[in-house]
Design an enzyme around this catalytic site. Structure first.
Site, PDB file in Angstrom:
ATOM      1  N   PRO A 414       0.828  -1.203   0.000  1.00 16.54           N
ATOM      2  CA  PRO A 414       0.000   0.000   0.000  1.00 16.54           C
ATOM      3  C   PRO A 414       0.869   1.262   0.000  1.00 16.54           C
ATOM      4  O   PRO A 414       1.820   1.356   0.776  1.00 16.54           O
ATOM      5  CB  PRO A 414      -0.765  -0.091   1.332  1.00 16.54           C
ATOM      6  N   GLN A 491      -6.812  -1.618   1.471  1.00 14.71           N
ATOM      7  CA  GLN A 491      -6.341  -1.414   2.839  1.00 14.71           C
ATOM      8  C   GLN A 491      -7.229  -0.348   3.482  1.00 14.71           C
ATOM      9  O   GLN A 491      -7.272   0.793   3.017  1.00 14.71           O
ATOM     10  CB  GLN A 491      -4.883  -0.941   2.850  1.00 14.71           C
ATOM     11  N   TYR A 572      -1.337   4.953  13.326  1.00 15.49           N
ATOM     12  CA  TYR A 572      -2.706   5.421  13.063  1.00 15.49           C
ATOM     13  C   TYR A 572      -3.628   4.868  14.154  1.00 15.49           C
ATOM     14  O   TYR A 572      -3.163   4.265  15.121  1.00 15.49           O
ATOM     15  CB  TYR A 572      -3.130   5.036  11.641  1.00 15.49           C
TER      16      TYR A 572
HETATM   17  C1  LIG Z   1       4.970   6.877  -0.880  1.00 14.62           C
HETATM   18  C2  LIG Z   1       4.648   5.839   0.143  1.00 14.62           C
HETATM   19  C3  LIG Z   1       3.372   5.771   0.678  1.00 14.62           C
HETATM   20  C4  LIG Z   1       3.046   4.788   1.627  1.00 14.62           C
HETATM   21  N1  LIG Z   1       1.760   4.656   2.060  1.00 14.62           N
HETATM   22  C5  LIG Z   1       1.403   3.603   2.829  1.00 14.62           C
HETATM   23  C6  LIG Z   1       0.029   3.321   3.114  1.00 14.62           C
HETATM   24  O1  LIG Z   1      -0.866   3.980   2.643  1.00 14.62           O
HETATM   25  N2  LIG Z   1      -0.237   2.269   3.919  1.00 14.62           N
HETATM   26  C7  LIG Z   1       0.748   1.488   4.438  1.00 14.62           C
HETATM   27  O2  LIG Z   1       0.457   0.544   5.163  1.00 14.62           O
HETATM   28  N3  LIG Z   1       2.032   1.714   4.141  1.00 14.62           N
HETATM   29  C8  LIG Z   1       2.373   2.736   3.341  1.00 14.62           C
HETATM   30  N4  LIG Z   1       3.692   2.914   2.984  1.00 14.62           N
HETATM   31  C9  LIG Z   1       4.693   1.971   3.475  1.00 14.62           C
HETATM   32  C10 LIG Z   1       4.953   0.868   2.432  1.00 14.62           C
HETATM   33  O3  LIG Z   1       3.814   0.084   2.203  1.00 14.62           O
HETATM   34  C11 LIG Z   1       6.105  -0.038   2.865  1.00 14.62           C
HETATM   35  O4  LIG Z   1       5.744  -0.682   4.060  1.00 14.62           O
HETATM   36  C12 LIG Z   1       7.409   0.712   3.067  1.00 14.62           C
HETATM   37  O5  LIG Z   1       7.618   1.672   2.047  1.00 14.62           O
HETATM   38  C13 LIG Z   1       8.605  -0.244   3.070  1.00 14.62           C
HETATM   39  O6  LIG Z   1       8.673  -0.965   1.862  1.00 14.62           O
HETATM   40  P1  LIG Z   1       9.764  -0.633   0.698  1.00 14.62           P
HETATM   41  O7  LIG Z   1      11.106  -0.715   1.341  1.00 14.62           O
HETATM   42  O8  LIG Z   1       9.540  -1.703  -0.336  1.00 14.62           O
HETATM   43  O9  LIG Z   1       9.475   0.738   0.192  1.00 14.62           O
HETATM   44  C14 LIG Z   1       4.038   3.908   2.070  1.00 14.62           C
HETATM   45  C15 LIG Z   1       5.321   4.001   1.540  1.00 14.62           C
HETATM   46  C16 LIG Z   1       5.643   4.934   0.571  1.00 14.62           C
HETATM   47  C17 LIG Z   1       7.032   4.959   0.006  1.00 14.62           C
END
Ligand SMILES: Cc1cc2nc3c(=O)[nH]c(=O)nc-3n(C[C@H](O)[C@H](O)[C@H](O)COP(=O)(O)O)c2cc1C
Ligand SMILES: Cc1cc2nc3c(=O)[nH]c(=O)nc-3n(C[C@H](O)[C@H](O)[C@H](O)COP(=O)(O)OP(=O)(O)OC[C@H]3O[C@@H](n4cnc5c(N)ncnc54)[C@H](O)[C@@H]3O)c2cc1C
Length: 763
Positions: A414, A491, A572
């Site tokens: 997400p 989500q 949250y």
């Molecule tokens: C731009 C952005 C927006 C995100 N929004 C959410 C979100 O809406 N809900 C959520 O659970 N995590 C959110 N995350 C966290 C990601 O889902 C993920 O857990 C985190 O970026 C680590 O993964 P990665 O190393 O592959 O980026 C967001 C991350 C990024 C980069």
């Protein structure tokens, strides 16, 4: 230069040799408390790479050392009545005593003075020397004497181990044996190091050790018990102790040694005195000897001793930290070994082989293709509801939860887009999510979609609380379902204390510049000193929020989403109930974990009641608040996950952090995967791993080792919607489904990937 080497182990002796080779004019004495032929332990392991380094610095001793090697290639794992053997690992072992005797002879030939049976109690005794190299081992007196300068950090690790020898042959493989006793599991690391002797290290948890009574036993009694435990592998041969200098039982806890600095005046630490690496990655002798080579060189290449010490620290520390990190992964695996003891022997072996995280999936293929392909086949056969194929990478193995089957194990995590209008997703979302669904992932998630206007994080967050939202989401669901074979998860969340803040690319988490709305939370604890203090929720507030979740779930069902995720992470609303950092309530919703989980579980049950039986629900949690014992720890996260599992949650999406501005996260490759691993293997619930997973190799090794069932990638999908399709091409998997409009691109990508492999000699 007059040089005193304190300690005649591999570090001290080899440093003396290297110095003398650089300049025969040096006067060097090695002080050793023992006699020439006394030593603890049995054999040591060195890699081909280390041997090449030794050859480059002193071909004479390296040649003799090589002549005494026992080589082996296989690793054998005995576990639950099965023996699993994999090849290509290339080790060599040598008697520790032999290495030392070779180095002693070489030192003497070079004119180095060896002062045996000389205990040095203080570096004051060595005041006449220009340089003092403190290579006095694990329990270095010098390190203690100058602790204020070196600032050592010593961590006595959790397992107990004892180092035995045996004449039983283990000459066909480096052997791990796991045996279950009435008191717990006990395991052995066994390897041959000369014609008729093998090292046999016995290890177990402190709990098993205490229950067995090893602490009260003499060495002879411990030996007798271990001989009984491992009788079927010892072929009637005895275990032998070789630690006469250690009084009592000879069982040890491995001390992980770090020092803030390695030099003080003309004294410099080397080998185990400076830093240790757990024996399970067999690198202590390598570190000691390679540090000796480096320091001797810098003392001749740098302008003075201080500069040489600086360079020695700069260059060696990185290498030492790299090895210590691998060693920590490895020793933690053994400390937690009981967690893995329910795994199938194939998966258990895979997990053991990749424990230090230095050996990746593709690296295992290079070592033993046949074994790896058999393990991959096992993985496919064990996937519920799947039709196994002859060869298919683990990441392309389908996964079933209730009535939902995902075509592969890649999830678009997400990610908030801050591009909704009045809670309604827009064409941005259609294109953004549609592109990622075309890009090959098995499951695509919406960003956090809010259950009420006040539950939004920012004014740009989407919701599911009005008919217009339902219509807009339905359009996106329909596109994904008709144009791709990806599944689509929503989500749902409520921002709680982190609501009413600016868009992600403005000042994230900071309050709006105007038109803030009131936020609420379990307790009146502001996210930061700049955020508003939330209103403490009343029971009627809870009823409202619960009903909003139910309303959003009913809409999500009508939209046609395949899976529902409850966002209970990142500070949250629901996460603010779970973590004690923000839940200060004194009623039945605060205090104990049972109380803190009460409302989040109530909402889950209400949602589950309206979500169809055949559709799964996941819950995303923050498995670590990264604030020490005050917040949620990975240990408590296991209990949290267990409670969700008991309530009927299908899979835990294991994230971490973002629950406190005080958090001190430790980032790195796959840094949150250990939490997913722990939850999966301690509770038996399926997990999704997330956080800095960005290579197909990461995904395949996480899945094969049973550390998680699905892998979520967030940022990699921002830079490349087609991450999965590209990954398939990179690992030569041709069956990933491409949109037919893009076939020409697929064919070119696969051709180019094949050519790149040919050029790099991989095929
Ligand atoms: C731009 C952005 C927006 C995100 N929004 C959410 C979100 O809406 N809900 C959520 O659970 N995590 C959110 N995350 C966290 C990601 O889902 C993920 O857990 C985190 O970026 C680590 O993964 P990665 O190393 O592959 O980026 C967001 C991350 C990024 C980069
Ligand atoms: C169970 C076990 C298995 C291991 N297996 C491996 C392996 O497979 N491969 C590998 O590479 N490494 C292995 N190691 C680690 C390896 O033994 C050490 O990392 C290595 O010996 C470090 O060398 P060193 O010279 O720094 O210290 P040491 O070898 O400990 O030498 C220090 C020397 O200093 C002497 N000394 C100490 N204090 C004084 C004093 N005050 N006065 C005079 N003399 C003193 C000691 O008698 C000793 O001879 C293992 C270690 C353990 C515990």
């Amino acid at each position: 230069m007059r040089v005193a080497c304190l300690g005649g182990g591999p570090a001290g002796l080899y440093f003396a040799i290297c110095m003398k080779l650089h300049d025969p004019a040096h006067e060097i004495v090695v002080f050793e408390r023992n006699r020439p032929h006394d030593t603890f332990g049995w054999g040591v392991v060195l890699s081909d790479e280390t041997l090449d380094n030794l050859t480059a610095s002193d071909p004479v001793s390296a040649k003799t050392i090589r002549g005494h090697f026992a080589y082996w290639d296989d690793i054998a794992v005995h576990y639950r009545g099965r023996t699993i053997v994999s090849g290509g690992h290339g080790f060599c072992g040598i008697v520790r005593k032999k290495v030392l005797n070779i180095l002693q002879d070489r030192a003497q030939d070079l004119g180095i003075e060896l002062a045996f049976e000389r205990e040095i109690d203080s570096t004051d005794e060595l005041a006449d020397y220009d340089l003092i190299v403190a290579a006095d081992g694990l329990n270095s007196k010098t390190r203690t004497e100058h602790a204020k300068a070196f600032k050592p950090n010593i961590d006595a690790r959790a397992c107990k181990f004892v180092w035995f020898g045996t004449h039983q042959k283990f000459d066909d493989a480096f052997t791990f044996i796991f045996e279950q006793t009435e008191q717990g599991w006990v395991w052995a690391h066994a390897y041959q190091f000369d014609g008729d002797t093998a090292t046999f290290i016995v290890e177990c948890t402190e709990d098993t050790w205490a229950k067995t009574g090893f602490g009260e036993m003499s060495q002879e009694e411990s030996i007798a018990v271990c001989e009984r435990i491992f009788a079927k592998y010892l072929g009637g041969h005895a275990l032998m102790a070789n630690a006469g200098h250690i009084r009592g039982s000879a069982w040890l806890n491995f001390p992980r040694v770090l020092c803030e600095t390695w030099s003080h005046g003309n004294i410099v630490l080397m080998g185990d005195a400076a830093a240790t690496a757990h024996f399970s990655i067999g690198s202590g002798t390598k570190l000691a000897m390679e540090s000796a080579i480096a320091l001797a060189e810098y003392l001749h290449s740098e302008k003075d001793m201080a500069s040489a010490f600086r360079r020695y620290e700069d260059e060696r520390r990185t290498e030492v930290l790299r090895l210590q990190s691998a060693a920590r992964n490895s020793l933690e695996w053994f400390e937690d070994a009981e967690r893995y003891l329910d795994l199938d022997p194939v998966q258990f072996t895979y997990s053991l082989l990749t424990r230090s995280q230095r050996i990746s999936h593709e690296n295992l293929r290079l070592r033993d293709k046949t074994w790896l392909e058999a393990a991959e086949r096992w993985f496919q056969e064990s996937a519920p509801g799947d039709t196994p194929r002859e060869t298919r990478p683990p990441m392309f193995t389908p996964f079933t939860l209730r009535g939902l089957t995902l075509k592969n194990r890649i999830v678009v995590s997400p990610m908030a887009q801050y591009s909704a209008v009045d809670g309604a997703p827009t064409d941005w979302h259609l294109v953004h999510l549609g592109a990622r669904a075309q890009g090959g992932a098995g499951l695509v998630f919406t960003e956090m979609t809010c259950v009420s206007p006040a539950g939004r994080i920012t004014p740009g967050c989407p919701g599911l609380y009005a008919p217009a939202h339902e219509a807009a989401w339905t359009r996106i669901v329909d596109f994904i379902h008709t144009q791709t074979d990806a599944k689509f998860g929503i989500q749902l969340g409520h921002s709680g204390p982190k609501g009413s803040t600016q868009l992600g690319w403005e000042e994230a988490d900071a309050p709006l510049k105007q038109d803030n709305w009131e936020v609420m939370a379990p307790s009146p604890v502001a996210w930061s000193e700049h955020n508003q203090v939330p209103r403490e929720m009343t029971r009627p507030d809870m009823d409202t929020v619960r009903d909003e979740y139910v309303g959003a779930t009913e809409m999500a069902l009508r939209c046609g989403f395949d899976l529902l995720e409850l966002h209970y992470a990142h500070g949250y609303l629901m996460s603010a109930f779970i973590t004690p950092l923000t839940n200060r309530r004194r009623d039945e919703y605060g205090g104990s974990l049972d109380n803190r989980m009460r409302f989040p579980l109530e909402v889950f049950h209400a949602v589950r009641a309206v979500w169809p039986e055949d559709k799964p629900i996941s819950v995303r949690i923050s498995a670590h608040d990264w604030v020490g014992q005050e917040g949620v720890t990975p240990e408590e996260a296991v209990e949290i996950a267990r409670m969700f599992k008991d309530a009927g949650v299908d899979i835990i999406d294991v994230s971490a952090g973002q629950t406190s501005v005080e958090a001190q996260p430790v980032y790195g490759r796959m840094f949150q995967t250990p939490f997913a691993d722990r939850i999966r293997n301690e509770t038996g619930i399926a997990t999704m791993a997330v956080g800095n997973i960005h290579e197909p190799d990461h995904v395949n090794s996480i899945l094969m080792a049973g550390r998680a069932d699905l892998c979520c990638l967030a940022r990699p999908h921002l830079s490349d919607p087609n991450w999965t399709l590209r990954a398939a091409a990179r690992i030569g998997y041709e069956e990933a489904a491409w949109p037919k409009q893009y076939y020409a691109g697929r064919d070119q990508l696969h051709r180019l990937a094949q050519r790149a492999e040919t050029f790099t000699g991989k095929v």
